[in-house]
Design an enzyme around this catalytic site. Structure first.
Site, PDB file in Angstrom:
ATOM      1  N   SER A 128      -9.585  -1.038   7.218  1.00 21.47           N
ATOM      2  CA  SER A 128      -9.079  -0.843   5.853  1.00 21.47           C
ATOM      3  C   SER A 128      -8.377  -2.024   5.214  1.00 21.47           C
ATOM      4  CB  SER A 128      -8.152   0.363   5.800  1.00 21.47           C
ATOM      5  OG  SER A 128      -8.935   1.519   5.699  1.00 21.47           O
ATOM      6  N   SER A 186      -9.665   1.513   3.063  1.00 17.15           N
ATOM      7  CA  SER A 186      -8.862   2.351   2.202  1.00 17.15           C
ATOM      8  C   SER A 186      -7.801   1.585   1.399  1.00 17.15           C
ATOM      9  CB  SER A 186      -8.148   3.406   3.047  1.00 17.15           C
ATOM     10  OG  SER A 186      -7.232   2.780   3.941  1.00 17.15           O
ATOM     11  N   LYS A 245       0.859  -1.194   0.000  1.00 22.77           N
ATOM     12  CA  LYS A 245       0.000   0.000   0.000  1.00 22.77           C
ATOM     13  C   LYS A 245       0.890   1.238   0.000  1.00 22.77           C
ATOM     14  CE  LYS A 245      -3.851   1.878   2.806  1.00 22.77           C
ATOM     15  NZ  LYS A 245      -4.716   1.600   3.974  1.00 22.77           N
TER      16      LYS A 245
HETATM   17  N1  GLN Z   1     -12.817   3.615   6.720  1.00 24.56           N
HETATM   18  C1  GLN Z   1     -12.222   4.083   7.932  1.00 24.56           C
HETATM   19  C2  GLN Z   1     -11.897   5.529   7.789  1.00 24.56           C
HETATM   20  O1  GLN Z   1     -12.295   6.092   6.838  1.00 24.56           O
HETATM   21  C3  GLN Z   1     -11.035   3.238   8.276  1.00 24.56           C
HETATM   22  C4  GLN Z   1      -9.850   3.531   7.453  1.00 24.56           C
HETATM   23  C5  GLN Z   1      -8.682   2.671   7.780  1.00 24.56           C
HETATM   24  O2  GLN Z   1      -8.813   1.614   8.398  1.00 24.56           O
HETATM   25  N2  GLN Z   1      -7.522   3.157   7.394  1.00 24.56           N
HETATM   26  O3  GLN Z   1     -11.267   6.132   8.597  1.00 24.56           O
END
Ligand code: GLN
Length: 482
Positions: A177, A153, A78
């Site tokens: 994420s 994400s 990532k």
């Molecule tokens: N979807 C969550 C957010 O928008 C978690 C994101 C993540 O785990 N990096 O913060």
């Protein structure tokens, strides 16, 4: 035989038995990438020259008799994992041209184990989002249906594995994420216990929640990937050396296992098609001897609101370092304040700016006790309610995501709907617990994920249950594009 469809253990034995070389394996994945990535858009940066040089190096090690487990295995990272000499953007304009001088611990470990880096994958800017549509560059698409999001994400890492552009990839999981995109893309995704994997070189979003975790096409490959990056690290004082028995982890066991099914995660907030597929999975598990009982964890209801205070609070502090002085973009101004304001308003997207504002607000004097301190109390309660369940059960079992993959753009006008996508995953981050999502079936042609959560540092039993569960679940196959 197509090299890209092999599991990691098959790749390993093929390499060691000289059925193919590390260079051929890397080239097969690069070819796959050039064929499919123009439509999937999983990668932000690829550098075939570096990939092939690493593959050559791995092959030389194999030829000299080295049999390190990751040797010659292609992986994707990532793009919030810092890689020395390779652009690391966080899918943000503010870091668009940032080439790090150093390498994060997870990437260094993988490199020294001989893994071959295919490139850096797309994400929601600074890992804030659930659909990868908040990338400042482009949206990634779901290999099962290119009109749908891959989740987020870490959507790029999930899509890369689902479409066989990489057998393994890594993402970061702050509120879901890794697990949520794994669920939407029909692959395995794992978030380790907080403190199990070093965050050194993971560009910080919410430091008390962030963990690096792997994506893979089967549980065993995910275990391999996890074992390559785990362990205490002097560069991250939140890591600890906790025991881990790899042979327990590799022994599938479901018979007699006690699994708790939280009523709150089977409510009407979960779409009926997801619930139906997950219930079938639970039936298959109990037919194999698992003892599944309903429990109540009422605090779950407050998970999303608690998370959206704590995560932005930490983000507002972590992102203060992007000021036009030290890293990345700089937009000049009449004085230093103007320069910072110009840089940050041009460099950060709307979602990131909103979170910085919310985070600053909840930490400000007068609001700190009302919001931030309260959220910390709710977090402690959540951890305690789960720990109570873990005194009687081996794991908690529930859906990973309330819905299957939704269409691109469908939820962009409704930020609340996007945030609710983490309803089932947030509790594990709040408590620091290890949690794994594995594909358990299809609903209308799209994958559904089943989540297993265990007590902290009990990865070995979580994996053992996951391996046995994988055996009894229906195989979803590969997306048509693959
Ligand atoms: N979807 C969550 C957010 O928008 C978690 C994101 C993540 O785990 N990096 O913060």
């Amino acid at each position: 035989m197509s090299l890209v469809s092999l599991s990691v253990s098959e790749m390993r034995s093929g390499l060691l038995n000289r059925e193919f070389s590390a260079v051929e394996l890397a080239q097969a994945h690069l070819d796959r990438l050039s064929e499919l990535d123009p439509s999937v858009k999983a990668f932000v940066t690829v550098d075939p020259e570096t990939t092939l040089a690493q593959a050559k190096h791995a092959q030389a090690r194999i030829d000299s008799g080295d049999a390190t487990p990751m040797l010659g295995i292609p992986i994707a990272l990532k793009d919030n994992m810092v890689t020395k000499g390779m652009r690391t953007t966080c899918s943000s304009k503010i870091l668009e041209n940032y080439v790090p001088q150093y390498q994060g611990t997870a990437a260094s470990k993988l490199e020294s184990l001989g893994a071959v880096f295919l490139g850096k994958t797309n994400l929601d800017e600074f890992a804030m989002g659930t659909s990868t549509e908040y990338s400042a560059f482009f949206a990634t698409r779901n290999p099962w249906n290119l009109e749908c999001v891959p989740g987020g994400s870490s959507g790029g890492s999930a899509a890369a594995v689902a479409s066989q552009m990489a057998p393994i990839s890594f993402g970061s999981d702050t509120g879901g994420s890794v697990r949520q995109p794994a669920s939407l893309c029909g692959v395995v995704g794992f978030k380790p216990t907080y403190g199990r994997v070093s965050r050194y070189g993971l560009i910080a979003f919410a430091s008390s929640l962030d963990q690096i975790g792997p994506f893979a096409r089967c549980v065993s490959d995910a275990i391999d990937a996890f074992e390559s990056v785990m362990g205490r690290d002097a560069m991250d004082s939140t890591t600890i050396e906790a025991s881990y028995d790899a042979s327990v982890a590799r022994t599938p066991a479901l018979n007699g296992k006690r699994l708790a099914m939280p009523r709150e995660l089977f409510s009407d907030d979960i779409s009926p098609d997801v619930r139906a597929v997950v219930r079938d999975a639970l039936d298959a598990m109990s037919n194999s001897g698992a003892i599944i009982e309903e429990v109540s964890l009422p605090i779950i209801e407050h998970g999303v609101s608690t998370y959206y205070i704590i995560a932005p609070a930490e983000a507002s502090s972590n992102l203060a370092r992007f000021d036009g002085v030290r890293y990345g973009l700089r937009v000049d101004g009449a004085n230093s304040i103007d320069m910072m304001t110009n840089t940050r308003s041009a460099g950060f997207g709307k979602e990131v700016q909103e979170r910085i504002i919310i985070g600053t607000y909840v930490l400000s004097s007068g609001y700190y006790d009302a919001f931030y301190a309260k959220a910390c109390q709710a977090r402690t309660l959540m951890k305690r309610q789960f720990e109570e369940v873990f005194t009687k059960y081996d794991a908690v079992i529930c859906p990973t995501s309330p819905t299957t993959a939704f269409r691109l753009g469908e939820k962009l006008d409704d930020p609340m709907a996007l945030k609710l996508a983490d309803f089932c995953t947030i509790p594990a981050n709040m408590g620091g617990f290890p949690a794994l999502s594995l594909p358990c079936g299809l609903a209308n042609g799209l994958p559904v994920g089943l989540q297993l959560i265990a007590k902290s540092f009990d990865e070995e039993h979580l994996f053992s249950i996951a391996l046995a569960t994988e055996e009894v679940l229906p195989k979803i196959g590969m997306p048509a594009i693959a």
